[in-house]
Design an enzyme around this catalytic site. Structure first.
Site, PDB file in Angstrom:
ATOM      1  N   ASP A 504      33.946  36.277  43.913  1.00  0.00           N
ATOM      2  CA  ASP A 504      34.305  34.964  43.373  1.00  0.00           C
ATOM      3  C   ASP A 504      33.472  33.936  44.137  1.00  0.00           C
ATOM      4  O   ASP A 504      32.906  34.251  45.189  1.00  0.00           O
ATOM      5  CB  ASP A 504      35.798  34.732  43.567  1.00  0.00           C
ATOM      6  CG  ASP A 504      36.242  33.361  43.090  1.00  0.00           C
ATOM      7  OD1 ASP A 504      35.789  32.943  42.012  1.00  0.00           O
ATOM      8  OD2 ASP A 504      37.026  32.713  43.805  1.00  0.00           O
ATOM      9  N   ASP A 697      39.788  35.077  46.585  1.00  0.00           N
ATOM     10  CA  ASP A 697      40.647  34.314  47.497  1.00  0.00           C
ATOM     11  C   ASP A 697      42.075  34.832  47.523  1.00  0.00           C
ATOM     12  O   ASP A 697      42.902  34.326  48.267  1.00  0.00           O
ATOM     13  CB  ASP A 697      40.624  32.818  47.157  1.00  0.00           C
ATOM     14  CG  ASP A 697      41.113  32.525  45.754  1.00  0.00           C
ATOM     15  OD1 ASP A 697      41.724  33.428  45.145  1.00  0.00           O
ATOM     16  OD2 ASP A 697      40.881  31.403  45.261  1.00  0.00           O
ATOM     17  N   ASP A 701      42.808  35.097  41.818  1.00  0.00           N
ATOM     18  CA  ASP A 701      42.108  36.289  41.341  1.00  0.00           C
ATOM     19  C   ASP A 701      42.994  37.524  41.370  1.00  0.00           C
ATOM     20  O   ASP A 701      42.504  38.639  41.526  1.00  0.00           O
ATOM     21  CB  ASP A 701      40.866  36.532  42.201  1.00  0.00           C
ATOM     22  CG  ASP A 701      39.863  35.403  42.087  1.00  0.00           C
ATOM     23  OD1 ASP A 701      39.640  34.941  40.959  1.00  0.00           O
ATOM     24  OD2 ASP A 701      39.316  34.988  43.111  1.00  0.00           O
TER      25      ASP A 701
END
Length: 803
Positions: A504, A697, A701
């Site tokens: 991410d 994180d 997610d």
């Protein structure tokens, strides 16, 4: 031999408590002698519940804690607040057969959902339905099959391991002394091959060896003999059964030969075997102690008390309270040298803190008012006042302890395979020994007994059962020291096979908060002066952009002036006066209402703009962007050098994502990815045969972290409770990527060492057992090979700690 002075009665059950094998518990304000850890645990539970009168009013002793599964004191464990998921310490573990028996016995209890034993750490993770099962039932079931168990406690577990180490060291010393003395009598007999030693002298040497071997068999080998008896009584032969049979068979055969005055004696082989076997077991115990040390350090770090300031800020008087009573909103004083009891925000004072326990980072960090201080950090310099934001039970340290207790409980597929093989190995070995004895009895009766003994001694189920758990324990302990907490069982095995690493962007490859990239003057004004005005207007704002402007000014060494009549216009910006002049800071349309004219152009991609203007004049444009983590470029290069394909999936705009990908050299980068889009992208890679590691994180997610083959989350204080990942990266105060590279290297090394250990154990047995069965190996060579092979796999696994 023990004298009456060496023996005392157990205060709980009345059984003899031998000197050097005693436990103690405080009951009624006095330290009482206990015969075993089970009695000590039961007595401490009774005293801790305020039921000391039980001992004053009883009319007889309680049943022994080792054998009495019906001790009513076990019911006190049900009042410890264990809510259906707990870790128990199990003592007396010896091999894979123990693992097999314990897991299946506990799993068979009504209401138990799962039971997984970590033999290296001696910890049993149990999940159960509180309506159908209770802790006392679990402990009772384990005692019924001969194992002492109690809810895991770091202090008690450490003390138990230390007592076991000292007891084992005493046995090892006696076995070594016995071995050396027996060798002194055995060597002249071996050398007198030409008949120079008469029969009487040979007999004298034999009887001397017999007497010196007695302590090795009766005292030093007692743990193996007792373990074998318990295994046979349970109907499940474990690793100790062939060991005990080998020792007793060799000793009995030698004694018979000595009394008959003919045949071979193997007293030297017996003492050597016991000494080497104890030596390998000492290495195993040392590995267990090292594996448990990281979690013990975490658990013991939490302070029991805290200094609360009940009348802050009116008064600085303190009161000492239990750390468990802290609640959000409490204000506490943290003196120098003390561990922070709970997560909080510094409200007064500045200091240096040590976060090594939480993050693995060795550098201290400067912190002052407004900074978040996690529970478990150590204050090094000056006293600070802290406003608590979470209870001690929900602090960063407590979360790490709970996650650590879960870590390593389950097993990867290689470990499960080793357990299955080890559980069957002993039964096959005993059948093979009987077949070898029968064969040689028919072919050459003189060789039957030595060949059977050699097969029993040379076998190595301990090396097979130690090969995997010892390596996993060493690897997980190493990862924790470097800021990586592996929570799920498959992390090391899957990570070693990963082909793609998916990141991410926000909060993972970037810091997750904006920083000032550039100040662009739009008139003759100085850029630092413009920044001073902006910081003055934003002095009281908690907005991330305002914080970025203030941090940029602090980094320049300049000081912001005072601002008056400050007004915050929600969603647009802020307006106020500095040195008598009115300014606006915020969006372009908002500032244009004061500065007038048209909005200056030239905004670079991938950045947010904050504008500053005064009456009829545009002053400056502040370009802010989410900065890359400093370790990100080196990590991406390292992953690519390892042959991993790096992918970037982000919900941000395509332009911002491409800019980050360009800086990091990532070819496959996709923006505007919703959570479902990220999950679909990962599943598409998996459909093509990729093994995907996902790094995010841990909050936004959750879906893709759960869908990846192995996942990593950035640990961030109390948010650890929300993680859905298999692993947590703790570096740099919960915000570092650098440990990911260490995790990849350790995973590869761990799998290599496990395969080496399993390969060696299998190869050794395939070569050594046929050699012993054919009569090519005598008992003393067999004992050397068996102990050496166990020591080899343990030492090979411990290399992970030093790599």
């Amino acid at each position: 031999m023990n004298t009456m002075a060496d023996v005392a009665a157990c205060y709980h059950c009345g059984e003899p408590a031998l000197e050097g094998m005693r436990w103690h518990a405080t009951v009624g304000g006095e330290v009482r002698v206990m015969c075993c850890p089970g009695c000590a645990a039961a007595a401490e539970a009774i005293a801790g519940a305020g039921l000391d009168d039980y001992y004053a009013s009883r009319n007889g002793f309680a049943a022994t804690a080792d054998a009495a599964a019906n001790d009513p004191a076990l019911l006190l464990y049900d009042d410890l607040g264990l809510d259906g998921d707990a870790v128990f310490t199990v003592e007396g573990l010896r091999c894979a057969a123990c693992v097999w028996l314990i897991e299946r016995r506990v799993a068979a209890l009504p209401g138990v959902e799962s039971a997984v034993l970590n033999v290296a750490a001696e910890r049993l993770q149990v999940r159960w339905d509180v309506q159908a099962c209770c802790p006392s039932a679990i402990i009772r079931a384990l005692r019924a099959i001969g194992y002492t168990a109690y809810p895991y406690d770091a202090t008690r577990h450490s003390a138990q391991l230390e007592r076991a180490r000292k007891a084992l060291l005493r046995r090892l010393f006696v076995a070594g002394l016995s071995m050396m003395q027996v060798m002194m009598y055995a060597v002249p007999v071996y050398m007198a091959t030409d008949g120079t030693m008469d029969q009487d002298m040979t007999a004298l040497m034999g009887w001397a060896s017999f007497l010196l071997t007695l302590p090795a068999v009766s005292y030093c080998a007692w743990p193996f003999l007792r373990g074998a008896w318990l295994d046979l009584r349970r109907g499940l032969p474990g690793m100790d059964v062939p060991v005990a049979l080998g020792i007793l068979a060799a000793f009995a055969g030698s004694a018979v030969s000595l009394m008959q005055g003919q045949g071979q004696v193997w007293f030297d082989s017996i003492t050597m075997f016991v000494f080497l076997l104890l030596g390998s077991r000492w290495l195993e115990l040392d590995a267990r102690r090292k594996a448990a040390r990281a979690l013990q350090t975490l658990q013991l770090a939490a302070p029991a008390t805290a200094l609360r300031l009940p009348n802050w800020p009116a008064s600085r008087d303190t009161e000492t309270i239990a750390a468990g009573r802290l609640a959000p909103g409490d204000v506490i004083l943290v003196p120098p040298g003390q561990t922070v009891a709970a997560d909080g925000t510094i409200v007064h004072g500045a200091t240096e803190v040590d976060l090594a326990l939480l993050t693995g980072e060795s550098r201290t960090r400067a912190m002052g008012p407004g900074d978040a201080l996690p529970g478990g950090a150590v204050n090094l310099a000056q006293a600070v006042t802290l406003c608590v934001t979470s209870s001690a039970a929900d602090s960063t340290l407590s979360m790490l302890v709970r996650l650590s207790e879960r870590a390593g409980q389950d097993k990867p597929r290689l470990a499960l395979w080793a357990d299955r093989v080890g559980a069957c190995f002993v039964a096959v070995l005993l059948a093979l020994t009987a077949a070898v004895f029968a064969f040689w009895r028919a072919v050459d009766p003189a060789r039957a007994w030595p060949a059977a003994i050699a097969v029993l001694v040379v076998s190595c189920p301990c090396a097979l059962s130690l090969a995997t758990p010892t390596a996993l324990a060493a690897a997980l302990e190493r990862l924790l020291r470097h800021g990586v907490l592996a929570v799920k069982p498959h992390v090391l095995e899957t990570l070693a096979r990963a082909t793609h690493v998916v990141f991410d962007k926000t909060g993972t490859l970037t810091r997750g908060r904006p920083v000032l990239r550039a100040t662009v003057p739009l008139c003759v004004a100085d850029s630092i002066d413009c920044l001073r005005i902006a910081a003055a207007l934003e002095a009281g704002s908690a907005h991330p952009l305002a914080q970025a402007l203030r941090e940029a000014l602090a980094g320049s060494g300049a000081v912001a002036p005072a601002a008056d009549q400050v007004q915050n216009v929600v969603g647009q910006g802020i307006e106020g006066e500095v040195a008598g002049l009115r300014y606006r800071l915020g969006s372009a349309p908002f500032v244009a209402g004061l500065a007038g004219g048209t909005v200056p152009l030239g905004m670079p991609p991938g950045a947010s703009a904050v504008w500053l203007g005064s009456q009829d004049r545009w002053l400056a444009r502040f370009e802010l962007a989410d900065a890359l983590r400093p370790e990100a470029p080196a990590l991406v290069r390292a992953l690519q050098e390892m042959g991993k394909t790096v992918v970037l999936l982000s919900g941000d705009d395509e332009e911002a994502v491409r800019e980050v990908a360009t800086q990091l050299g990532i070819r496959d980068a996709r923006g505007r990815q919703l959570p479902q889009d990220k999950l679909d992208a990962v599943r598409a890679l998996q459909a093509e045969g990729a093994v995907v590691a996902m790094v995010g994180d841990g909050i936004n997610d959750a879906a893709v972290l759960g869908g990846a083959d192995v996942s990593f989350a950035m640990g961030q204080g109390a948010q650890l409770a929300q993680l859905h990942a298999d692993c947590v990266l703790l570096g740099d105060a919960g915000a570092g990527l650098a440990p990911l590279g260490e995790a990849l290297r350790t995973a590869g090394a761990c799998m290599r060492i496990i395969r080496q250990n399993l390969g060696w154990a299998m190869l050794y047995n395939l070569v050594a057992i046929p050699a012993a069965a054919s009569g090519l190996l005598n008992p003393w060579l067999s004992s050397l090979g068996m102990a050496g092979s166990s020591a080899l796999v343990v030492l090979n696994a411990l290399r992970l700690r030093r790599m």
